[in-house]
Every structure is written in structure tokens, then in C-alpha cells.
Motif scaffolding. Sequence first.
Motif, PDB file in Angstrom:
ATOM      1  N   GLN A   1       3.710  26.900  12.835  1.00 29.06           N
ATOM      2  CA  GLN A   1       2.276  27.129  12.695  1.00 29.06           C
ATOM      3  C   GLN A   1       1.656  27.061  14.092  1.00 29.06           C
ATOM      4  OE1 GLN A   1       0.715  27.900   9.658  1.00 29.06           O
ATOM      5  NE2 GLN A   1       2.890  28.077   9.107  1.00 29.06           N
TER       6      GLN A   1
ATOM      7  N   PRO B   1      -1.223  27.352  17.185  1.00 34.45           N
ATOM      8  CA  PRO B   1      -2.648  27.107  17.423  1.00 34.45           C
ATOM      9  C   PRO B   1      -3.434  28.415  17.458  1.00 34.45           C
ATOM     10  CG  PRO B   1      -1.279  25.900  18.990  1.00 34.45           C
ATOM     11  CD  PRO B   1      -0.378  26.852  18.272  1.00 34.45           C
ATOM     12  N   LYS B   2      -4.690  28.337  17.119  1.00 37.15           N
ATOM     13  CA  LYS B   2      -5.559  29.512  17.113  1.00 37.15           C
ATOM     14  C   LYS B   2      -5.583  30.210  18.466  1.00 37.15           C
ATOM     15  CE  LYS B   2      -8.101  30.447  13.376  1.00 37.15           C
ATOM     16  NZ  LYS B   2      -8.135  31.815  12.803  1.00 37.15           N
ATOM     17  N   SER B   3      -5.516  29.418  19.529  1.00 36.94           N
ATOM     18  CA  SER B   3      -5.615  29.996  20.878  1.00 36.94           C
ATOM     19  C   SER B   3      -4.434  30.898  21.201  1.00 36.94           C
ATOM     20  CB  SER B   3      -5.719  28.882  21.924  1.00 36.94           C
ATOM     21  OG  SER B   3      -4.553  28.055  21.893  1.00 36.94           O
TER      22      SER B   3
ATOM     23  N   GLU C   1      -3.230  33.196  19.273  1.00 34.47           N
ATOM     24  CA  GLU C   1      -3.317  34.475  18.557  1.00 34.47           C
ATOM     25  C   GLU C   1      -3.624  35.645  19.474  1.00 34.47           C
ATOM     26  OE1 GLU C   1      -6.065  34.107  15.373  1.00 34.47           O
ATOM     27  OE2 GLU C   1      -4.876  32.611  14.275  1.00 34.47           O
ATOM     28  N   ASN C   2      -4.458  35.421  20.453  1.00 27.91           N
ATOM     29  CA  ASN C   2      -4.844  36.504  21.366  1.00 27.91           C
ATOM     30  C   ASN C   2      -4.479  36.156  22.806  1.00 27.91           C
ATOM     31  OD1 ASN C   2      -6.193  38.226  19.347  1.00 27.91           O
ATOM     32  ND2 ASN C   2      -7.648  36.515  19.224  1.00 27.91           N
TER      33      ASN C   2
ATOM     34  N   ALA D   1      -4.751  24.577  25.306  1.00 30.11           N
ATOM     35  CA  ALA D   1      -4.115  23.753  24.278  1.00 30.11           C
ATOM     36  C   ALA D   1      -4.030  22.319  24.758  1.00 30.11           C
ATOM     37  CB  ALA D   1      -2.721  24.280  23.954  1.00 30.11           C
TER      38      ALA D   1
END
Length: 641
Positions: free
Chosen positions: A500, A502-504, A506-507, A516
Motif C-alpha cells: 500500500q 503513500p499518496k505522494s 502516485e504522481n 514522505a
Amino acid sequence: MTFISLSPTSAQTSTAPEKNLPPLTNRFQLKKEQWTMADKAWFERDAITGEPDVVATLATVASLANTIDGDPNSPTYGWQKSNLYRHGISGPTNARLMEPVYTLAWAYTLNKPWNPYYHDALLRARLELGLSYWLNLQGKDGGFPENRGKGAQELPPTSFSLEFLVEIHAMLDSDGTVNSELREHLRNSIERAITWVVTDEGARNQGHRFSNQYCGALYSMYRMWQLTKETKWKTMFDSSLDDWLKNGQPSLFWLEGNGVETFAYSQVTEWEMDRLLILSKDPRILDSFRKYYRWCGLNTVVENDGRTFVMDVAGHARTTPNKFPGLVGYYNHILSQLPEARPFAIRYEMTPAERERRIENCLKNPIPPKTTDAVRDLTAAYHPFHNYPMVFEPLGMWTQTEQEQRAALQKLPPMSQQRFTRYFSVPVGQDHYLFARRPGVYTTLHWGKPDGNRQTKGVGLVWLPGFGTLVRSAGDDAKNAYSTIMGQQSTFRKPILDFQLPKSFENAPASGEVEAGDLQFTSNFDGIGITKNYKITDNTLEVTTRTKEAATEQIPLYLDADDTLTVDGKDWNYKADAAFAGRTLRVKRVCGGKTAYATLKFGADTTGTLQRSYDLARGGIFVLSVAVPADTDFITCIHKG
């Protein structure tokens, strides 16, 4: 097989075609009075490296020429049959074995007082014969064979043949004395081969996945434009280079077998593309190198002596290199263009004054070829990708001082920054790479789907600032990987597809830079009964392993030859007694005048062994294998101090 006949103007016509070609006499003599400073560009590499490449080549020209099958009644008339070049690879339909013919063309056309083979008639006969044989291996569409027999068309032998053939074409056309029909055949063969590598989709895709295998083709396109001034070659080069950069370097590194090959197979790419950069000065190539050495700066760490490098090889798809080369690009040329390359050029460091002294000394006393290792000298003369590659043209040797290397070293990300996170997702091969630097630890982590026979996932490298490397996993053999073994099951080379992120992440940009804090990832390795959690904090890497049955945790430790160890505060002579029993392993290291400590601590007492696996850098990899109880969170914590 049909061969072009020898020119009637050749002195060799005195040898009737039905007779064997006589052997070429070795006429090489090392006469220092033949060398002057006007030849500096030719011998300065030998002077700086201490390796007599040019001299060794001249000393082996006759031996090489005589490996050409000169029996007109032989089915392999014209074949280079020594089996010395590319050891263990034999077969008269393997075009790679014909590459040494380049050296014959070089010796035949080089007009220097120290070259006794210039315009030698018998050398010319053997050159023409070998070249004819080579060209007649070409397939119907332009490709050359290597492993699949006559008529097969494969990218590696075609691309590598091209870079040799285009230079032979340049030498023979400039010289003008070799059979004109053969030279025309050579020109046509080059054009057909380039057309095939550009238009054949399979060849292009192969050059994307194994990037080094397309470099010779790119080089030949550019050289044909230089030699002919025909714009079609430049157009072809521009579009092919763009395509190769887009697909063969989808991240910072060049692909090899859908993975990375830092300072391994990519050394071939470095060599080839830097040579092309010298000729073309193409900014696209320079930018490609900039990306690659930025990757090297993340993937390779340095010990406290500033000269011992350890590479993360868990993601390597083709090889598991243990020896650091210490050279960059084409004879270190790239270090003159990119500061990012300088930290890794640790061989031949010298001041300008020392450089000139070596050159002057070599002029007075040329370095003789080795006579105790004839095979080594012969293969050196044959093979342009030897440790000290064969000369294509006298372009020099680039050096730097130790002070310049040390200054560049301090700018490497793990050395210069206490905190960063770089994440790279490479769609080819589903590879994911994480480089996490925190004040007390630097960790590399791999996940995705392993490709080829080398890649493994999980922890790649653990480096502790001020101490050095403590953990180095490898994918070449199960015994060398950071892994968990439970009966017949193992995490070695198993896919990790359930992290899973981290959101960071994704791009993430092309640079890989993401924000992070503490990082934590968990995988069940596709449901094999083993779960691992990886947690990276400011000062530690913590790995928690849980297994359905009793298992073994295998941790490959890098230990310097002079490291001393304690277990729970007691000295441990691990070289004499491999048995481990306890909870806390502490390593004391003295390196580069610094004393530092690292600790590996388990969550509970355990037992196991510490076994040496292989040599590496200043010491070796010792695999610590410890018992993991069933259905228990088994914690391994790694930190400095």
C-alpha cells in the motif's frame, strides 16, 4: 558460400587460389626510437593505465591474421577459427567471432613507422578473406547470426558487427588499396544491416529491453552520416535515438533484460554512447548520461575510505557484479562533461604533472607486451570491450585528481542529504524502486514482479551514515538474498504486488522526488504463508516477519575484513565459530581512519549461523541465518551505534 576474389593487383596473386595462404610472419619489434611526441595520442593511454594495448595489438597482429582459415578446400575458408575471442563460443556461423577482423584492417591501413604491417600484401589477403566471410554471413534482410545458425538475423551480432564494419569501411575507403568490389560489398552490407535494425520491430524491441545491444547501430548511423554526408543517415539517427531513449531508458537507468545493470552490462552502454557523444556532441546523449549517473548516485554507496563502493544488485536482471570498475564512459571522457560521473572514476587518479611524467617515461621506455600471458594479450587485441578496450581512434585518456574525486563524492545524495525519498515506477517489468535516506539510515527497497533469472524483491541495501554498508542482498542465488525460508517456500524471487503506497507516490516525477515521513509496507508474497512488514524511520530499518510454520530469516551482511563483532556484549570470533546465539549483534568497523558501530537487534533471543558466501569490496558477504518461531512477530531492527 561465394567469396569476392582478391584484387589482381594484390601481391598475394602469386599464391594460387587452390593453395593454402601462407602464415603471416610476426615482424613486431618494440623500438623506442620509432616513437615521438607526435604519436602522443596513440601511446598516452598505455602510459596512464600501464597496460600496453597498442603495443599488445601490434604484437598479436600476425597471430590474429593466422587464425583466418586460409585453406581454400575448407568449408570454413575465411573463418576466424581461434576460439580465443569470446571464450567458449564457437561456430562458423557466429558473426561475433569475426569482429577481430577489425584489427587486421587497422594494422593494414595505419601508416606509422612503428607499424610493420602497413600495406603488407599477405595481411591484406587474410583481411580480404576474413572480411568476405563475415559479410557473407549476412541474412536476407540485413541481419547477422550469432546463436541460431546461418540465415538467422539477431540484433546483438548485427549491432556489434555494424560498429566494426563502419570503421573498417572508413579505413579501407580512405586507404583505397583493398579490392574495390569488396569495399562496395561492405558499403552495401552496412546499409542493409542499418535498414534492418531500424525497420524490424523485433530488433527495435530487443534494443529497448537490452539497451546496450542497440548502441552499435546508433553509432553506425551517425558514422555513415559523417562519412557520406547523406542526410538520410542523420534523419535515421535522430529518430532512432529518440525512440531508444524513450523506450530503453524509461526511468533514470538504461534497461537490461527489463531491469537495471548499474556498472555491469550498462558499462557497455556507457562506453558506446560516450564514444558517440564525443563524435556528435548531441545534448540528448549528455542528458541520458546525466540521468544514469544520478541513478548510480542512489544505487551505489561508498564506505568511509571514499574509495570502496557497494552496489545494490537486487534489481539487476542479468548479472550480479561484485567488483566495482572505477572507470566511467569512454576512457573516463564523461567525467569531463558531467560532475555526476566524477565520484565513480577512482582509477588512474593523478595530478597533471604525474600524468605528463608517465607519458614522458613511456616515450623513453615503452611498456612491452606481456609475454607470460599470450592469451590475455591476444584477447585484449581482439576485444574492444576488454577491461582496457581496444583503440578505435586516438582520443586520449581522461583523468582527475584524488581531491576532485573526493569533492564530487561529497555531493552524492546519501552523503550530502540527511533526508530524502526517491520512488521510481518502471512499467517495463513492473519494477518499483525506493531509496529512503533518513538521518540514521539509508535503505533501498524493491517490489513488483521479478523478471529474468536474477531479480529479487525486498530489501536491497542498508547503509548507515558514518558507518557504511551493513546489508547487501543479491538475486543471483537464494543463499545470497535477504529472504525468509519456510520449508519449501521462500520469499526469494517472489513477486511483491500488495504494498500500500503513500499518496505522494502516485504522481512521482521523473526525478523520483516525493515527500514522505516514516514509511511502512507489508506483503504476504502472494499467499505463501509468509508475511513481512518493512518500516523505515529516522534512525532504523525494522523488518517484522511472521510465518505459519517455523522458518529461517536470512540476512546477508557486508563485513569488512577487519570488522569485530560482539553478541549481547560478548566478543564473537565469528571466523572460528559460526554458531550464533543471542539477541543483539554489534559490529565495530575501522575504515578511512574512522571508528563506527552498527547494531542488528532481534525482538527475542534466537539461534543460527553466520557463513561467508562471497568476497566483496574490502571484505565479504556473510549470511546470518536465524530461527523464526511459527505464528510470532519476529522483529529485526538495524541501526547505527
